[in-house]
Motif scaffolding. Structure first.
Motif, PDB file in Angstrom:
ATOM      1  N   ARG A  17       0.830  -1.205   0.000  1.00 59.97           N
ATOM      2  CA  ARG A  17       0.000   0.000   0.000  1.00 59.97           C
ATOM      3  C   ARG A  17       0.872   1.267   0.000  1.00 59.97           C
ATOM      4  O   ARG A  17       0.599   2.225  -0.715  1.00 59.97           O
ATOM      5  CB  ARG A  17      -0.922  -0.016   1.217  1.00 59.97           C
ATOM      6  N   PHE A  18       1.936   1.241   0.805  1.00 57.47           N
ATOM      7  CA  PHE A  18       2.848   2.374   0.854  1.00 57.47           C
ATOM      8  C   PHE A  18       3.538   2.568  -0.502  1.00 57.47           C
ATOM      9  O   PHE A  18       3.712   3.701  -0.969  1.00 57.47           O
ATOM     10  CB  PHE A  18       3.890   2.169   1.958  1.00 57.47           C
ATOM     11  N   ALA A  19       3.920   1.462  -1.129  1.00 53.32           N
ATOM     12  CA  ALA A  19       4.573   1.549  -2.435  1.00 53.32           C
ATOM     13  C   ALA A  19       3.644   2.185  -3.464  1.00 53.32           C
ATOM     14  O   ALA A  19       4.077   2.988  -4.299  1.00 53.32           O
ATOM     15  CB  ALA A  19       5.012   0.168  -2.889  1.00 53.32           C
ATOM     16  N   PHE A  20       2.350   1.844  -3.410  1.00 55.09           N
ATOM     17  CA  PHE A  20       1.417   2.425  -4.359  1.00 55.09           C
ATOM     18  C   PHE A  20       1.189   3.916  -4.091  1.00 55.09           C
ATOM     19  O   PHE A  20       0.929   4.688  -5.010  1.00 55.09           O
ATOM     20  CB  PHE A  20       0.088   1.669  -4.341  1.00 55.09           C
ATOM     21  N   LEU A  21       1.304   4.323  -2.835  1.00 52.71           N
ATOM     22  CA  LEU A  21       1.225   5.753  -2.533  1.00 52.71           C
ATOM     23  C   LEU A  21       2.377   6.507  -3.190  1.00 52.71           C
ATOM     24  O   LEU A  21       2.209   7.632  -3.668  1.00 52.71           O
ATOM     25  CB  LEU A  21       1.238   5.968  -1.012  1.00 52.71           C
ATOM     26  N   LEU A  22       3.549   5.861  -3.220  1.00 52.00           N
ATOM     27  CA  LEU A  22       4.705   6.495  -3.845  1.00 52.00           C
ATOM     28  C   LEU A  22       4.505   6.692  -5.345  1.00 52.00           C
ATOM     29  O   LEU A  22       5.101   7.599  -5.944  1.00 52.00           O
ATOM     30  CB  LEU A  22       5.966   5.657  -3.608  1.00 52.00           C
ATOM     31  N   LEU A  56       8.643  10.379  -7.745  1.00 51.74           N
ATOM     32  CA  LEU A  56       9.825   9.600  -7.399  1.00 51.74           C
ATOM     33  C   LEU A  56      10.023   8.449  -8.391  1.00 51.74           C
ATOM     34  O   LEU A  56       9.039   7.940  -8.961  1.00 51.74           O
ATOM     35  CB  LEU A  56       9.689   9.050  -5.983  1.00 51.74           C
ATOM     36  N   PRO A  57      11.257   7.985  -8.596  1.00 52.03           N
ATOM     37  CA  PRO A  57      11.518   6.817  -9.474  1.00 52.03           C
ATOM     38  C   PRO A  57      11.132   5.524  -8.761  1.00 52.03           C
ATOM     39  O   PRO A  57      11.983   4.804  -8.237  1.00 52.03           O
ATOM     40  CB  PRO A  57      13.022   6.914  -9.736  1.00 52.03           C
ATOM     41  N   VAL A  58       9.856   5.219  -8.737  1.00 52.14           N
ATOM     42  CA  VAL A  58       9.328   4.142  -7.895  1.00 52.14           C
ATOM     43  C   VAL A  58       9.875   2.777  -8.314  1.00 52.14           C
ATOM     44  O   VAL A  58      10.207   1.951  -7.465  1.00 52.14           O
ATOM     45  CB  VAL A  58       7.786   4.147  -7.942  1.00 52.14           C
ATOM     46  N   ALA A  59       9.974   2.510  -9.613  1.00 50.55           N
ATOM     47  CA  ALA A  59      10.478   1.207 -10.062  1.00 50.55           C
ATOM     48  C   ALA A  59      11.926   1.019  -9.619  1.00 50.55           C
ATOM     49  O   ALA A  59      12.334  -0.087  -9.251  1.00 50.55           O
ATOM     50  CB  ALA A  59      10.361   1.087 -11.577  1.00 50.55           C
ATOM     51  N   THR A 119     -10.904  -8.663 -12.917  1.00 50.02           N
ATOM     52  CA  THR A 119     -10.467  -7.538 -12.087  1.00 50.02           C
ATOM     53  C   THR A 119      -9.271  -7.929 -11.231  1.00 50.02           C
ATOM     54  O   THR A 119      -8.313  -7.166 -11.083  1.00 50.02           O
ATOM     55  CB  THR A 119     -11.621  -7.061 -11.177  1.00 50.02           C
ATOM     56  N   ASN A 120      -9.324  -9.130 -10.664  1.00 51.57           N
ATOM     57  CA  ASN A 120      -8.194  -9.611  -9.856  1.00 51.57           C
ATOM     58  C   ASN A 120      -6.937  -9.779 -10.698  1.00 51.57           C
ATOM     59  O   ASN A 120      -5.824  -9.527 -10.216  1.00 51.57           O
ATOM     60  CB  ASN A 120      -8.555 -10.933  -9.175  1.00 51.57           C
ATOM     61  N   CYS A 121      -7.102 -10.214 -11.940  1.00 55.73           N
ATOM     62  CA  CYS A 121      -5.940 -10.354 -12.824  1.00 55.73           C
ATOM     63  C   CYS A 121      -5.280  -8.998 -13.060  1.00 55.73           C
ATOM     64  O   CYS A 121      -4.050  -8.873 -13.008  1.00 55.73           O
ATOM     65  CB  CYS A 121      -6.365 -10.963 -14.159  1.00 55.73           C
ATOM     66  N   GLU A 122      -6.102  -7.987 -13.314  1.00 58.18           N
ATOM     67  CA  GLU A 122      -5.542  -6.656 -13.567  1.00 58.18           C
ATOM     68  C   GLU A 122      -4.897  -6.090 -12.306  1.00 58.18           C
ATOM     69  O   GLU A 122      -3.866  -5.412 -12.367  1.00 58.18           O
ATOM     70  CB  GLU A 122      -6.646  -5.725 -14.077  1.00 58.18           C
ATOM     71  N   ASP A 123      -5.487  -6.396 -11.151  1.00 64.15           N
ATOM     72  CA  ASP A 123      -4.959  -5.911  -9.872  1.00 64.15           C
ATOM     73  C   ASP A 123      -3.547  -6.442  -9.614  1.00 64.15           C
ATOM     74  O   ASP A 123      -2.715  -5.760  -9.005  1.00 64.15           O
ATOM     75  CB  ASP A 123      -5.889  -6.354  -8.736  1.00 64.15           C
ATOM     76  N   ALA A 124      -3.264  -7.636 -10.105  1.00 62.97           N
ATOM     77  CA  ALA A 124      -1.958  -8.249  -9.858  1.00 62.97           C
ATOM     78  C   ALA A 124      -0.845  -7.576 -10.643  1.00 62.97           C
ATOM     79  O   ALA A 124       0.333  -7.780 -10.339  1.00 62.97           O
ATOM     80  CB  ALA A 124      -2.010  -9.735 -10.211  1.00 62.97           C
ATOM     81  N   TYR A 125      -1.205  -6.772 -11.656  1.00 60.70           N
ATOM     82  CA  TYR A 125      -0.185  -6.170 -12.521  1.00 60.70           C
ATOM     83  C   TYR A 125      -0.161  -4.647 -12.415  1.00 60.70           C
ATOM     84  O   TYR A 125       0.257  -3.964 -13.331  1.00 60.70           O
ATOM     85  CB  TYR A 125      -0.446  -6.553 -13.981  1.00 60.70           C
ATOM     86  N   GLY A 126      -0.565  -4.112 -11.280  1.00 61.24           N
ATOM     87  CA  GLY A 126      -0.739  -2.665 -11.197  1.00 61.24           C
ATOM     88  C   GLY A 126       0.500  -1.854 -10.915  1.00 61.24           C
ATOM     89  O   GLY A 126       0.486  -0.627 -11.015  1.00 61.24           O
ATOM     90  N   PHE A 127       1.630  -2.490 -10.528  1.00 57.00           N
ATOM     91  CA  PHE A 127       2.791  -1.725 -10.080  1.00 57.00           C
ATOM     92  C   PHE A 127       3.629  -1.276 -11.275  1.00 57.00           C
ATOM     93  O   PHE A 127       3.729  -1.985 -12.279  1.00 57.00           O
ATOM     94  CB  PHE A 127       3.643  -2.580  -9.135  1.00 57.00           C
ATOM     95  N   PRO A 128       4.240  -0.089 -11.197  1.00 59.18           N
ATOM     96  CA  PRO A 128       5.080   0.392 -12.305  1.00 59.18           C
ATOM     97  C   PRO A 128       6.172  -0.618 -12.653  1.00 59.18           C
ATOM     98  O   PRO A 128       6.680  -1.300 -11.761  1.00 59.18           O
ATOM     99  CB  PRO A 128       5.697   1.686 -11.747  1.00 59.18           C
TER     100      PRO A 128
END
Length: 770
Positions: free
Chosen positions: A615-620, A625-628, A687-696
């Protein structure tokens, strides 16, 4: 030199109904019992042993596995005996360089190659009477035991003709083991017996690390869930040859006893702790000297003191704690990393010292001690897994690596991809589906844009940090070429999860499969999906189901935990990535074979990679910031706690495929079960499939990936999943107590007790039927 494995006789032929199968592919009926016999210069005993075993068990399909370390005529004797034996004879000869783990290691190799569900371990010298084996078999049925020990120290047992000195040593050795492990050996009278019967499915064979003679003690200590019983026997006279007991073996036994009690990781951490205490003294003296004598502000003094104590600690850690891990990097490289680690820790220690000293009024020297102690576990984790992580580097240092995923997609990678480890192959594809290389992304992009059609065929993602940051360049074609920035070489989990896996998702769709976000178990030939939003509790639920069913491994099997391959006809293919676990997951299943070092750092790892961390990572991601890049560095410093399922549920069965029979959606909050309409179930899963790939970088690259062909891959993926789900019921399970494992087990009618083979005993013989 490789092991020489030779099947000398296969009498139990069962070709099956498939008449099209060539004779070379004939299936052989499973034997009822495998007898594991480690041999070293026992040529004179082989014929008698085989003959007496076959007379003792005339109605059992017998397999005798000889694991031989001999330098005499034992191999010739085994081959001669098979000429008139009715049993299947398996000969495994270990060359001299492969015998360092002694008799115990020979037994482990025999167990790994045994074909029967039950294995009896015994010596070749006939001091273990073959006529007792039927009684061990009968006892297993009568007591519902996983392990039956032939004991010399029960009321009906005897040590036979042991001399006074040898009898005393045997008693002292057994007593020492019981003192070291009072709980595990409470009801075991002879933990050092070399004669026992065990159910193979209950053994974590890959986790056994025997040294010397005492393999039974290793099994008892490392497999606490076994149900154990004993049968008394009289230790017999040696028929031929010489005893292998020696003072050297006694020393190996004592050393192994200490390793089992404290294990290498605990002893290594203890040494690290002792050095840390000495470094604490050095650090405190330097801190006081700089502050009191030189008048330096205490926080700056802490910086100076850290440099001195770091050099002190490094010298002792290098020479004592990790003296066996000096290969792979130079001493100067390790020193540089050690300095970086301890100085980076100052970023955490400084604010803590200031809070304790200036805000709470604690004396600065005590504040310094507290801050150092608070980071001890983290510093050990980084030293063990990063600076001196020789084992991991040596295993995965040399590429390239080739992966073949069910013959559908092949991957070539210059970097080891741990999530694809179970698909690794030695055969390189001449035209891999995906090729992963490491290099300068910016430079490669300029070269590609110089080509006439380059711009339309490429995608580049960077975070403007050059070679120091996260970056990738994707070239679409018959082979998908991926160029990743150098930093990703050191963080393979990020390289796979954030670069390779999104590409795999849409590549599988082009091949007619959907890589969906769901765990999967098989019950017989039926597959059941379990899906949820990320970090809901799928992994814990799956492991609890498998742990509850470890006694019924003939029915329940593991397919996948996080991602599952699904075909439109309902065919489910396994995708056995390592499981990312938490401290609470291990507590819930109570069967994980983690070392003490792994258990020690797990709470810290799981906190970093928990739902709150995510959750904190998604806030970033909402910042500039260069999150990846930040994610890459964090996972480099603190790798996620990932383990293959066999480490967590030792007796689990992994199956390659099954047929979809149903799906469960687990949800936190509320109570009760609800049957979902097909359309709603499909929407939830997608929806769950898409949720699993949400991070940069996925949000920036997804349209390029699924829009790189003329087909609409999103619609094709949805159609594949819809066709597979339509015939199957989907149940929504709401819970506030996370009791999904128990409810799923009940809904698919999983038994709570194992189905035992029936063992009919009569006199000195035993018959086994399914």
């Amino acid at each position: 030199m490789a092991l020489q494995i030779e099947v000398l006789h296969r009498p139990f032929v069962d070709i099956g109904a498939d008449t099209k199968a060539p004779a070379a592919v004939a299936h052989y009926a499973q034997p009822g019992l495998s007898v594991i016999v480690p041999t070293r210069n026992e040529a004179g005993n082989i014929e008698q042993l085989v003959s007496r075993l076959e007379r003792a068990m005339p109605d059992v399909a017998l397999e005798i596995v000889f694991v031989d370390d001999s330098d005499d005529e034992t191999v010739a004797a085994i081959k001669a005996t098979q000429e008139h034996a009715r049993s299947r004879i398996l000969l495994i000869h270990r060359p001299p360089g492969e015998r360092t783990d002694g008799l115990g290691g020979a037994v482990v190799i025999g167990l790994a190659n045994a074909g029967a569900p039950w294995a009896c371990v015994m010596d070749a010298d006939l001091q273990h009477p073959p006529e007792l084996v039927p009684r061990l078999f009968a006892q297993a049925q009568e007591k519902n035991s996983d392990l039956v020990i032939a004991s010399r120290f029960t009321q009906e047992g005897s040590i036979g003709s042991f001399g006074r000195m040898r009898a005393a040593l045997s008693n002292v050795s057994s007593t020492a083991a019981r003192i070291m492990f009072p709980g595990r050996l409470q009801n075991v009278s002879d933990p050092l017996s070399g004669f026992f019967l065990v159910r193979k499915a209950t053994l974590p064979i890959d986790a056994l690390r025997p040294h010397g003679f005492k393999i039974l003690l290793e099994i008892l200590v490392r497999t606490p869930h076994l149900r154990v019983s004993e049968v008394g026997f009289t230790f017999g006279e040696r028929f031929a040859g010489k005893s292998k007991a020696s003072l050297r073996e006694g020393g190996r036994y004592l050393a192994h006893l200490c390793r089992l009690r404290f294990n290498d990781d605990a002893l290594r951490f203890l040494r690290f702790l002792i050095i840390g205490l000495s470094g604490l003294l050095v650090n405190t003296l330097l801190l006081a000297l700089a502050t009191e004598t030189l008048g330096v502000f205490y926080l700056w003094s802490a910086v100076l003191a850290t440099q001195g104590s770091t050099l002190w600690n490094f010298a002792l850690t290098e020479g004592w704690v990790f003296s066996d891990r000096r290969a792979g990097q130079s001493r100067w490289a390790r020193l540089a990393m050690f300095l970086v680690m301890n100085n980076a820790a100052l970023l955490l220690r400084g604010p803590l010292m200031y809070l304790l000293t200036d805000r709470l009024g604690i004396f600065y020297i005590l504040s310094n001690i507290i801050s150092l102690g608070a980071l001890m576990a983290l510093r050990y984790t980084l030293a063990d897994r990063l600076i001196w992580a020789q084992g991991a580097r040596e295993k995965h240092l040399e590429g390239p690596f080739n992966y073949n995923i069910h013959g559908i997609v092949t991957v070539y990678s210059e970097v080891w991809l741990p999530e694809l480890e179970r698909f690794m192959t030695s055969m390189a594809s001449p035209s891999p589906t995906i090729r992963v290389r490491i290099g300068n992304v910016t430079r490669a992009r300029k070269q590609q844009e110089a080509t006439p059609t380059g711009a339309a065929r490429h995608l580049r993602y960077t975070e403007s940090l050059g070679v120091l940051g996260f970056g990738m360049d994707i070239t679409m074609g018959d082979t998908i070429d991926v160029l990743a920035s150098p930093i990703l070489r050191h963080s393979p989990h990020v390289l796979y999860t954030n670069v390779v896996e999104p590409i795999l998702r849409w590549t599988f769709v082009e091949k007619g499969y959907a890589l969906i976000h769901g765990a999967c178990i098989a019950v017989g030939t039926d597959a059941y999906l379990v899906t949820a939003r990320t970090d809901t509790g799928k992994t814990t639920t799956m492991l609890k189901i498998l742990a509850r069913q470890r006694r019924t491994v003939d029915r329940t099997a593991f397919l996948s935990d996080d991602l599952t391959l699904l075909a439109p006809n309902g065919r489910v293919l396994s995708y056995p990535k390592p499981l990312t676990i938490s401290f609470h997951t291990v507590k819930a299943i109570n069967s994980a074979l983690l070392t003490r070092g792994e258990q020690l750092v797990l709470p810290f790892q799981s906190r970093i990679h928990s739902r709150s961390g995510r959750r904190f990572a998604f806030l970033l991601t909402q910042t500039k910031l260069p999150v990846a890049t930040i994610n890459t560095i964090i996972q480099f410093l603190v790798p996620p706690p990932k383990y293959h399922v066999q480490r967590l549920v030792p007796s689990v069965k992994v199956t390659p495929e099954a047929r979809l029979a149903g799906m469960f959606v687990i949800q936190r909050g509320g109570e009760g079960n609800q049957i979902l309409e097909n359309a709603e179930a499909l929407d939830i899963l997608m929806t769950n499939c898409e949720d699993a790939y949400g991070f940069p970088p996925y949000p920036a690259i997804k349209e390029f990936l699924y829009g790189s062909t003329t087909s609409n891959l999103q619609q094709i993926e949805r159609s594949i999943v819809q066709q597979a789900l339509d015939p199957c019921p989907t149940t929504l399970l709401r819970s506030t107590t996370m009791d999904w494992a128990e409810r799923i087990s009940a809904l698919v009618n999983l038994p709570t007790e194992r189905r035992e083979p029936v063992i009919e005993a009569s006199g000195d013989t035993a018959t086994v039927t399914a």
